[in-house]
Write a protein that holds these residues in place. Structure first.
Motif, PDB file in Angstrom:
ATOM      1  N   GLU A   1      12.262   8.695 -89.222  1.00 16.48           N
ATOM      2  CA  GLU A   1      12.433   9.891 -90.152  1.00 16.48           C
ATOM      3  C   GLU A   1      13.217  11.066 -88.693  1.00 16.48           C
ATOM      4  O   GLU A   1      12.063  11.199 -88.115  1.00 16.48           O
TER       5      GLU A   1
ATOM      6  N   GLU B   1       7.984  12.701 -90.438  1.00 17.26           N
ATOM      7  CA  GLU B   1       6.538  12.623 -89.726  1.00 17.26           C
ATOM      8  C   GLU B   1       6.500  11.096 -90.680  1.00 17.26           C
ATOM      9  O   GLU B   1       5.265  10.201 -89.341  1.00 17.26           O
ATOM     10  N   ASN B   2       7.295  10.170 -90.966  1.00 13.37           N
ATOM     11  CA  ASN B   2       7.788   8.716 -90.730  1.00 13.37           C
ATOM     12  C   ASN B   2       8.177   8.293 -90.167  1.00 13.37           C
ATOM     13  O   ASN B   2       8.789   8.847 -88.766  1.00 13.37           O
TER      14      ASN B   2
END
Length: 659
Positions: free
Chosen positions: A174, A170-171
């Motif tokens: 990542e 999500e980041n």
């Protein structure tokens, strides 16, 4: 040269013990096996995880208790880069101790293949080891791999290395993860380095593969990467299939996207047959054009040399290695050959392989033998790389399977065999010479003397003149009978019994499958097998796909069948069918427009039924009540025979049209 397809991989060195099975427990023809031992590098110290996925700088030992089999790796944990894979794919940057999705703590990197990292991780919520495939955030394969993982979760059979989770990064930066079950064990590839499996073990592994895959094939899901590298044997002797759907997504083949359902199924079936073949003889059935590498040296696949070939194709396992079970030799040929030897029926589905191997195995269970092979070490055998010298056309057998006669130990000059006379003197063979010639064979006791009367009777020549006369009389009677039968046939102008002449057999121009979209079909009813229904060989057959739960094609469509083209309009009197299984509801149809020069393929409604049998056996005659003239005939099946459990499948082995 060691050559692997792009989806293969060389497992990490592994020192888990493997061993031969106890010969006393063999239920099939045994085969010996031997192995190589390799050392496994100890795992490196791992940093302590923080609350998120960022590790601390000071490494400490992991706090959970390590799995005693954690160093025994399965084939998904390969370290070598597959040949042909792009080397510039983005690779995620991760470290031991990183935690993802709040629960998966990375512990030990096991492999790096084509930009994909494979780690052993620890699920902190369920306190268990898991296998994690790590994909970089900018890896273009990520969407396809995650989609394949979600589909693979449908495979809940214990024989699959099951998908447990799919985590999307999500980041920014990542990575994404595919979390799978962790099952310590050894790949079949590594076991075969030590020698062939026994017949029981090989049949058990292949049957487990086919039995697990048949339910997936019925759902339209295919592995497409079954090989010795993606099949592992656990410490308890169970079979695990690695990388279902995921392996093909991580290492895609550009040509696979255009393959039809039947072609994908055929690829899996052929792969299961190759694993069985390799398990029996430690040779890999390689295509002729791939027998030699770019350097002219024999090509190896999964550490195995190519299977020897002759003018017909790959030699059968019994031609490669003595002692192979005849039943398994036939099954290999049925799977791998386009036209199996001895007129055997080809095996073209996982369901058919399961049934064939179940008949061979009976109630035998190979898991116990495989467990012993994993539990107890064996003495490695010498390298047998030169067992076969294979070229593109012929194979030369090596001395391993030679049947050359045994050469006895030579005796000293002038010395006769034990107990024989030489020049009037008796000379016994020295004790050390006898021991050298047969170290474990005791000397045979002297023959018992026969009574004089019996010896005299045995010396008389038998009187067999009466037997010769009897044989001559029988031959004369047979000759006279054949002459009379031939004369009777000529006088009657008909058959041997003087009956009416049978209808003339009409030539068939072509055959095609009938599965129109207008009736809910998709044109995938094994169209490549249609020609087998008129090849004159009852052992080959066109088969429909397998339908579930209902004989009436799973209530998905009204029927399927074959369209027969006679080349021109002809009078049709009888159509004889040889079917596979019973009962089968079958109809004979002709086009509603009898003058058409093109077979209707839009719907079964475009055809008229002229003969039908609602519950036919394996031999069928369909006779129209009225005279029929047509170029096209439709053999239409509306109800299928059961093949096993809740599975139904039709099969047409032969179609003969008579005027």
């Amino acid at each position: 040269m060691d050559d692997k397809p792009i989806h293969g991989g060389e497992p990490l060195p592994d020192d888990a013990p493997t061993t031969m099975m106890d010969d006393a427990t063999r239920l099939l023809n045994p085969s010996t096996s031997s192995g190589d031992e390799a050392e496994t590098a100890p795992p490196a110290a791992e940093p302590t995880p923080t609350a998120d996925h960022t590790p601390t700088t000071e490494p400490v030992e992991a706090t959970d208790t390590p799995d005693p089999m954690s160093d025994t790796l399965h084939p998904a944990m390969a370290t070598s880069e597959p040949e042909g894979e792009p080397a510039d794919r983005p690779t995620a940057t991760v470290s031991a101790g990183d935690v993802y999705a709040g629960r998966y703590r990375l512990e030990q990197q096991l492999a790096q293949r084509g930009g994909t990292l494979t780690w052993r991780a620890f699920d902190q919520k369920l306190s268990r080891s898991v296998l994690v495939h790590v994909l970089a955030a900018d890896d273009p394969r990520t969407p396809d791999v995650l989609d394949a993982a979600r589909k693979a979760a449908f495979a809940t059979d214990s024989r699959f290395l099951r998908v447990l989770d799919a985590v999307v990064g999500e980041n920014p930066g990542e990575p994404s993860l595919v979390v799978c079950e962790f099952a310590p064990g050894e790949s079949v590839e590594k076991l075969l380095r030590q020698g062939p499996l026994s017949a029981l073990e090989a049949a058990w592994v292949a049957r487990e593969l086919a039995d697990a895959m048949q339910s997936m094939h019925a759902e339209g899901l295919f592995h497409q990467r079954i090989n010795p590298d993606t099949v592992i044997i656990t410490a308890t002797g169970n079979v695990k299939i690695v990388g279902f759907l995921i392996e093909a997504a991580m290492y895609p083949d550009a040509d696979e996207g255009t393959l039809a359902w039947s072609e994908r199924e055929a690829a899996d079936v052929m792969a299961i047959g190759k694993v069985l073949y390799a398990s029996l003889v430690t040779r890999w059935p390689t295509a002729r054009e791939q027998l030699l590498g770019d350097d002219g040296e024999p090509r190896r696949s999964w550490g195995l040399p190519a299977a020897p070939v002759d003018g017909r194709g790959w030699l059968t396992p019994r031609q490669v290695r003595s002692g192979v079970s005849p039943a398994l030799d036939i099954i290999c040929d049925q799977i791998l050959s386009d036209a199996p030897r001895h007129n055997e029926m080809p095996l073209r589905t996982a369901n058919q392989i399961t049934h064939a191997l179940s008949k061979v195995l009976g109630t035998a269970d190979g898991a116990a033998d495989l467990e012993r092979r994993m539990r107890y070490p064996v003495v490695p055998a010498e390298d047998s790389e030169a067992v076969w010298e294979t070229t593109g056309q012929m194979a030369v057998q090596d001395p391993m399977t030679s049947t050359a006669p045994f050469t006895p130990v030579p005796r000293p000059d002038g010395q006769a065999a034990h107990g024989q006379r030489s020049h009037g003197a008796t000379t016994a063979t020295p004790a050390h010479a006898v021991a050298a010639a047969s170290p474990a064979t005791p000397s045979a006791p002297p023959p018992r003397p026969r009574p004089r009367a019996a010896a005299a009777r045995s010396s008389r020549p038998p009187r067999r003149r009466w037997l010769t006369i009897l044989v001559a009389l029988v031959a004369l009677v047979l000759l006279i009978s054949l002459i009379r039968v031939a004369m009777h046939k000529d006088d009657s102008g008909g058959g041997l019994l003087g009956g009416d002449e049978a209808g003339q057999v009409l030539q068939v121009a072509s055959v095609a499958d009938f599965d129109p979209e207008g009736d809910g079909g998709n044109g995938q009813e094994n169209p490549d097998q249609a020609k087998l229904a008129t090849d004159g060989n009852p052992a080959t057959a066109w088969t429909s796909v397998v339908y579930l739960n209902d004989a009436k094609l799973g209530k998905l469509k009204p029927g399927v069948g074959l369209v027969v083209d006679l080349g021109e309009r002809k009078k049709v009197g009888t159509v004889k069918l040889t079917l596979k299984g019973s009962p089968t509801a079958v109809q004979l149809r002709v086009p509603k427009d009898s003058a058409t020069d093109k077979a209707p393929t839009g719907s079964q409604k475009d055809w008229t039924t002229v003969a039908s049998l609602p519950s036919a056996g394996t031999s069928v005659e369909l006779k129209p009540e009225q005279s029929v003239e047509s170029r096209y005939l439709l053999v239409y099946v509306t109800s299928l025979p059961k093949v096993s459990g809740n599975k139904y499948q039709a099969g047409i082995a032969e179609i003969e049209v008579q005027s």
